[in-house]
Design a protein around this motif. Structure first.
Motif, PDB file in Angstrom:
ATOM      1  N   HIS B  95     -37.171  22.663   3.178  1.00  0.00           N
ATOM      2  CA  HIS B  95     -37.266  22.776   4.643  1.00  0.00           C
ATOM      3  C   HIS B  95     -38.579  23.440   5.060  1.00  0.00           C
ATOM      4  CE1 HIS B  95     -36.506  27.126   5.463  1.00  0.00           C
ATOM      5  NE2 HIS B  95     -35.865  27.080   4.309  1.00  0.00           N
ATOM      6  N   VAL B  96     -39.139  24.240   4.147  1.00  0.00           N
ATOM      7  CA  VAL B  96     -40.435  24.862   4.455  1.00  0.00           C
ATOM      8  C   VAL B  96     -41.549  23.838   4.232  1.00  0.00           C
ATOM      9  CG1 VAL B  96     -42.058  26.660   3.747  1.00  0.00           C
ATOM     10  CG2 VAL B  96     -39.607  27.173   3.895  1.00  0.00           C
ATOM     11  N   LEU B  97     -41.462  23.162   3.080  1.00  0.00           N
ATOM     12  CA  LEU B  97     -42.496  22.179   2.729  1.00  0.00           C
ATOM     13  C   LEU B  97     -42.550  21.052   3.757  1.00  0.00           C
ATOM     14  CD1 LEU B  97     -44.498  22.010   0.400  1.00  0.00           C
ATOM     15  CD2 LEU B  97     -42.894  20.527  -0.794  1.00  0.00           C
ATOM     16  N   ASP B  99     -41.941  21.248   6.874  1.00  0.00           N
ATOM     17  CA  ASP B  99     -42.152  21.692   8.252  1.00  0.00           C
ATOM     18  C   ASP B  99     -43.563  22.222   8.420  1.00  0.00           C
ATOM     19  OD1 ASP B  99     -41.565  22.308  10.871  1.00  0.00           O
ATOM     20  OD2 ASP B  99     -40.781  24.296  10.389  1.00  0.00           O
ATOM     21  N   GLU B 100     -44.530  21.320   8.270  1.00  0.00           N
ATOM     22  CA  GLU B 100     -45.920  21.748   8.368  1.00  0.00           C
ATOM     23  C   GLU B 100     -46.264  22.156   9.783  1.00  0.00           C
ATOM     24  OE1 GLU B 100     -48.820  19.095   6.894  1.00  0.00           O
ATOM     25  OE2 GLU B 100     -48.010  19.104   4.860  1.00  0.00           O
ATOM     26  N   LYS B 101     -47.156  23.150   9.862  1.00  0.00           N
ATOM     27  CA  LYS B 101     -47.612  23.585  11.176  1.00  0.00           C
ATOM     28  C   LYS B 101     -48.431  22.458  11.792  1.00  0.00           C
ATOM     29  CE  LYS B 101     -50.117  27.157  13.556  1.00  0.00           C
ATOM     30  NZ  LYS B 101     -51.450  27.754  13.582  1.00  0.00           N
TER      31      LYS B 101
ATOM     32  N   LEU C  86     -50.433  26.868  -2.385  1.00  0.00           N
ATOM     33  CA  LEU C  86     -49.566  25.938  -3.113  1.00  0.00           C
ATOM     34  C   LEU C  86     -50.338  24.768  -3.695  1.00  0.00           C
ATOM     35  CD1 LEU C  86     -46.587  25.744  -0.587  1.00  0.00           C
ATOM     36  CD2 LEU C  86     -46.716  27.103  -2.671  1.00  0.00           C
ATOM     37  N   ARG C  97     -48.883  28.585   2.069  1.00  0.00           N
ATOM     38  CA  ARG C  97     -47.626  28.954   2.716  1.00  0.00           C
ATOM     39  C   ARG C  97     -47.746  30.398   3.185  1.00  0.00           C
ATOM     40  NH1 ARG C  97     -41.468  29.119   0.235  1.00  0.00           N
ATOM     41  NH2 ARG C  97     -40.586  30.283   1.976  1.00  0.00           N
ATOM     42  N   ASP C 100     -42.767  31.339   6.396  1.00  0.00           N
ATOM     43  CA  ASP C 100     -42.073  30.067   6.234  1.00  0.00           C
ATOM     44  C   ASP C 100     -42.871  28.921   6.837  1.00  0.00           C
ATOM     45  OD1 ASP C 100     -40.006  30.777   4.652  1.00  0.00           O
ATOM     46  OD2 ASP C 100     -38.466  30.805   6.207  1.00  0.00           O
ATOM     47  N   GLU C 101     -44.187  29.113   6.906  1.00  0.00           N
ATOM     48  CA  GLU C 101     -45.018  28.111   7.551  1.00  0.00           C
ATOM     49  C   GLU C 101     -46.012  27.539   6.536  1.00  0.00           C
ATOM     50  OE1 GLU C 101     -46.187  29.076  11.783  1.00  0.00           O
ATOM     51  OE2 GLU C 101     -48.116  29.087  10.765  1.00  0.00           O
ATOM     52  N   ILE C 102     -46.209  26.233   6.597  1.00  0.00           N
ATOM     53  CA  ILE C 102     -47.171  25.573   5.707  1.00  0.00           C
ATOM     54  C   ILE C 102     -48.405  25.210   6.519  1.00  0.00           C
ATOM     55  CG2 ILE C 102     -47.606  23.494   4.348  1.00  0.00           C
ATOM     56  CD1 ILE C 102     -45.635  25.092   2.874  1.00  0.00           C
ATOM     57  N   ARG C 103     -49.577  25.579   6.026  1.00  0.00           N
ATOM     58  CA  ARG C 103     -50.818  25.269   6.743  1.00  0.00           C
ATOM     59  C   ARG C 103     -51.815  24.596   5.811  1.00  0.00           C
ATOM     60  NH1 ARG C 103     -52.781  30.729   9.653  1.00  0.00           N
ATOM     61  NH2 ARG C 103     -50.723  31.489  10.287  1.00  0.00           N
ATOM     62  N   HIS C 104     -52.660  23.746   6.396  1.00  0.00           N
ATOM     63  CA  HIS C 104     -53.795  23.198   5.674  1.00  0.00           C
ATOM     64  C   HIS C 104     -55.029  23.920   6.186  1.00  0.00           C
ATOM     65  CE1 HIS C 104     -51.825  19.582   3.891  1.00  0.00           C
ATOM     66  NE2 HIS C 104     -50.940  19.874   4.850  1.00  0.00           N
TER      67      HIS C 104
END
Lengths: 114, 104, 553
Positions: B95-97, B99-101, C86, C97, C100-104
């Motif tokens: 669910h984290v992977l 849910d990209e910003k 990651l 990460r 709980d947020e994934i950023r590029h």
């Protein structure tokens, strides 16, 4: 007692306030902000989980979040790395059996072969 | 790699029951048998047995597995290519992977 | 997409050093680290570092960490914690990460300073709770103030195994044995000697047969190994322990670089799979740099210099510094790095069985096999001289890069010279005033002040003491030999502590003259010494273990 009261180089450890959490339904105390695993270790708890296949006990191994052997069910969430997760007041910490809690909250312990 | 090379039959060892992959609970014997079943690369071993595919993503056992495979093949561990490296490098909930910003 | 001039992965000693240099060159730098606090492993290092002044020698690791954090903050480096990288994709895009947020995030240059992970060793029972890594022990006792166990067996005699064994004693644990399958101790002799004199027995050419226990470790069996590393039947030895600590080396954590497509090589001298890079840390992918343990296992001191070099190289790659300026700065840093890479433990000498020091002194085989110098061997080194009155006795017998003792002496008693790996020489003509600065400055705790003329029949020995409770003048106890064997009754003549000593207390004990060159540690006791008197003739091999500061027998 496994807490170091006074260290010859580091002096007295800096700790947060003493808080209460539950471990397998029992109240237990530790310092706020320290990893859950440290509070358990200081209280003499060695077994954090039983494995899924061979039902073998596991505990702290790397203590830095790499090996994931110290995972437990924390506030109902399984696979939480207790060596990395800070202790908070009122947390529910349960021994993990496979990927579920060995002792269900408010329930009787299972036989560990679930 | 010369797949036709004869590495001999699987010979049971006294420590075959020794656990190597702590997360997926894979034993030394299972790894050795897999080599004799034709899994000669780290990637094949990984896919076949799930060694290094558990929660810790191979942080603890990769070097041990490499040593066992190399010994079984009769080669130096340095000659074995490592398994594929890909994201996520650390255990990450779906669910984290997923849910990209979003870019502003 | 968020972008930065330089993205540094890892806020350990190397990554922070790189970020500082790059920021000083004017780059916009962000550092990601998966931990909740920066500094990597530095804050677990409570011993004094080696090297010379420019390498921050004789400063404890965690203090160096504090200095580095301040320097980073002053330089305007942005450190993002709880930020796990990651993935590292082509075109220098980082997947991170944060919470709980994934950023590029995109970097014009990337520096990977992810450090290393601990190696493990599989033996029956190695998954039992109570079998831990040496890093875990350091984390528990030095970061969180929790003892890893009461009775510990250490596996591994490299510097990590030796340093952590000493730290366990300082934390109040008992170390029942130090075990290594190799025939020789892998780490610095001075580190081994300070553990041995506390009474910890060394078992070289031994390994773990099995850990015992059902729910956690209750014991361990070790055995001697033959040339093909097989246990020799009948050599098994059992110890009651609650903890087995494994310190069998480190491996570079280089997976991100493999993923980014950098050329890699498996190099056993560097500890495993490492990126191919030039002396500035530039990998085969333009704009991706590496520094520290991820590019080859070394010490924190060299990791910090490598970081600074790579930070400047990244600045030059992006056009922030001129070629000439870069070459100047990098050259100075490389000279400093080269000084650390000399001596018998240098990467180029790994695995060699050296028999003589650079000066032509024999290298003690006792030190390599048992962890201590024999009473006879000690006179073979230039730091050990018989001189009237109080004088330093420097039991520094291997070429290691370290020279604080030379600067510490205000009277010029100690000379090392230009080459910092040379053995310290005690000048018999200089007048020692007994100030003890050399004793406290020695990161290896290998310097003692000896005065054989202190009394009619007695001599005094001043030794470094980093344990609690601190004895006080008049306390009685027994003197221990270099092997930790009880020698004779001893009385504390004085204890000196000073801010300049940085927690290394100087304990002066009075012993019979005959023991002046043999007494090297002090075990305090309550009550009288009568019950010990019969121990003072026991052979050295059956020395009881020093039980650390918490329990005094």
């Amino acid at each position: 007692m496994s807490r170091i009261a006074e260290h010859p180089i580091l002096g007295a450890p800096e700790k947060g306030r003493l808080v209460t959490f539950t471990y397998d339904g029992r109240p237990m105390q530790g310092y706020e902000g320290e990893p859950i695993a440290m509070a358990l270790k200081a209280a003499g708890v060695m077994v954090h989980r039983y494995t899924a296949k061979r039902h073998e006990p596991r505990g702290i191994f790397c203590a830095i979040g790499r090996c994931t052997d110290c995972v437990m069910v924390v506030d109902g969430k399984p696979n939480v790395r207790t060596c990395m997760t800070p202790l908070r007041e009122g947390m529910t910490v349960q021994t993990q059996d496979g990927v579920t809690a060995k002792v269900p909250e408010g329930g009787a312990p299972t036989d560990g072969k679930a | 790699m010369d797949r036709s090379r004869d590495i001999g039959p699987f010979v049971p060892g006294p420590d075959d029951d020794l656990l190597i992959c702590r997360c997926e609970e894979v034993t030394k014997g299972e790894i050795r048998r897999a080599v004799h079943a034709g899994m000669w690369t780290m990637t094949e071993i990984r896919r076949f047995l799930r060694v290094g595919m558990g929660l810790c993503q191979g942080q603890s056992c990769t070097k041990l597995v490499k040593g066992i495979v190399a010994r079984e093949l009769g080669v130096s561990p340095a000659t074995l290519d490592p398994e594929t490296s890909r994201a996520p490098m650390r255990p990450t909930e779906m669910h984290v992977l997923g849910d990209e910003k979003k870019e502003a | 997409m968020e972008r930065h001039d330089l993205i540094v992965v890892g806020a350990g000693p190397s990554g922070l050093s790189a970020a500082i240099e790059a920021a000083k060159c004017g780059l916009d730098v962000v550092v990601f680290d998966e931990c909740a606090r920066p500094g990597g492993q530095l804050f677990k290092q409570i011993h004094k570092f080696f090297g010379s002044k420019e390498h921050k020698a004789k400063i404890r690791g965690f203090r160096i960490g504090e200095e580095l954090l301040k320097e980073a903050s002053d330089a305007g480096v942005q450190v993002v914690l709880n930020a796990t990288v990651l993935g590292l994709y082509q075109e220098k895009e980082v997947l991170v990460r944060i919470g709980d947020e994934i950023r590029h995030v995109k970097g014009d240059a990337i520096l990977v300073a992810t450090g290393a992970s601990e190696n493990t060793l599989a033996f029956p029972g190695w998954t039992l709770p109570g079998v831990i890594g040496a890093g875990a022990a350091q984390t528990m006792m030095n970061l969180h103030g929790v003892k890893p166990g009461e009775r510990v067996l250490m596996l591994g005699s490299g510097n990590v195994g030796l340093v952590v064994s000493f730290q366990l004693l300082q934390a109040g644990c008992e170390v029942v044995a130090l075990v290594d399958a190799a025939p020789r101790i892998g780490g610095y002799g001075v580190h081994a000697a300070k553990v041995a004199r506390c009474g910890v027995p060394f078992y070289l050419s031994h390994t773990i047969v099995r850990a015992e226990g059902t729910d956690h470790v209750t014991g361990v069996v070790i055995g001697e190994v033959d040339k093909s590393w097989q246990i020799i039947p009948g050599t098994e030895k059992h110890f009651d322990v609650d903890t087995i600590c494994v310190a069998v080396g480190l491996s570079p954590m280089s997976q991100l670089l493999t993923m980014a497509g950098c050329d890699m090589a498996d190099d056993p001298k560097k500890g495993g799979y490492v990126p191919v890079c030039d002396e500035t840390g530039a990998t085969s992918v333009p704009g991706i740099f590496v520094s520290g343990d991820v590019s080859g296992i070394e010490e924190a001191s060299s990791a910090m210099i490598e970081g600074r070099i790579a930070g400047i190289a990244a600045a030059k790659y992006l056009g922030y510094v001129e070629q000439a300026a870069e070459e100047n700065e990098v050259h100075a840093l490389e000279t400093s790095l080269d000084a650390l890479r000399q001596g018998m433990f240098a990467p180029k000498n790994r695995g060699k069985d050296l028999r003589e020091t650079e000066e032509g002194c024999p290298i003690s085989q006792n030190l390599l096999r048992k962890g201590y110098l024999s009473d006879e061997e000690v006179f073979a080194y230039p730091g050990v001289r018989k001189i009237a009155g109080v004088h330093p006795v420097i039991e520094c017998t291997q070429n290691i890069p370290c020279n604080p003792c030379q600067d510490a002496c205000p009277k010029g008693c100690i000379t090392i010279g230009e080459n910092i790996t040379s053995l310290p020489v005690v000048n018999p003509d200089a007048q020692c005033i007994g100030c003890g600065m050399c004793v406290a400055s020695c990161s290896g705790q290998a310097i003692f002040l000896v005065d054989e003329d202190a009394g009619a029949d007695t001599a005094t020995v001043t030794l470094p003491y980093e344990f609690l409770p601190l004895p006080k003048a008049g306390d009685k106890g027994q003197a221990l030999s270099r092997s930790g064997a009880p020698l004779c009754e001893a009385e504390v003549a004085g204890v000196r502590s000073a801010p300049a000593f940085d927690h290394t207390n100087l304990l002066t004990i009075r012993v019979p003259k005959a023991y002046a060159m043999r007494a090297r540690f002090f075990q305090p006791m309550e009550g009288g010494c009568a019950e010990w008197a019969n121990q003072w003739t026991v052979p050295e091999t059956s020395a009881p273990s020093f039980r650390g500061p918490m329990t005094i027998c």
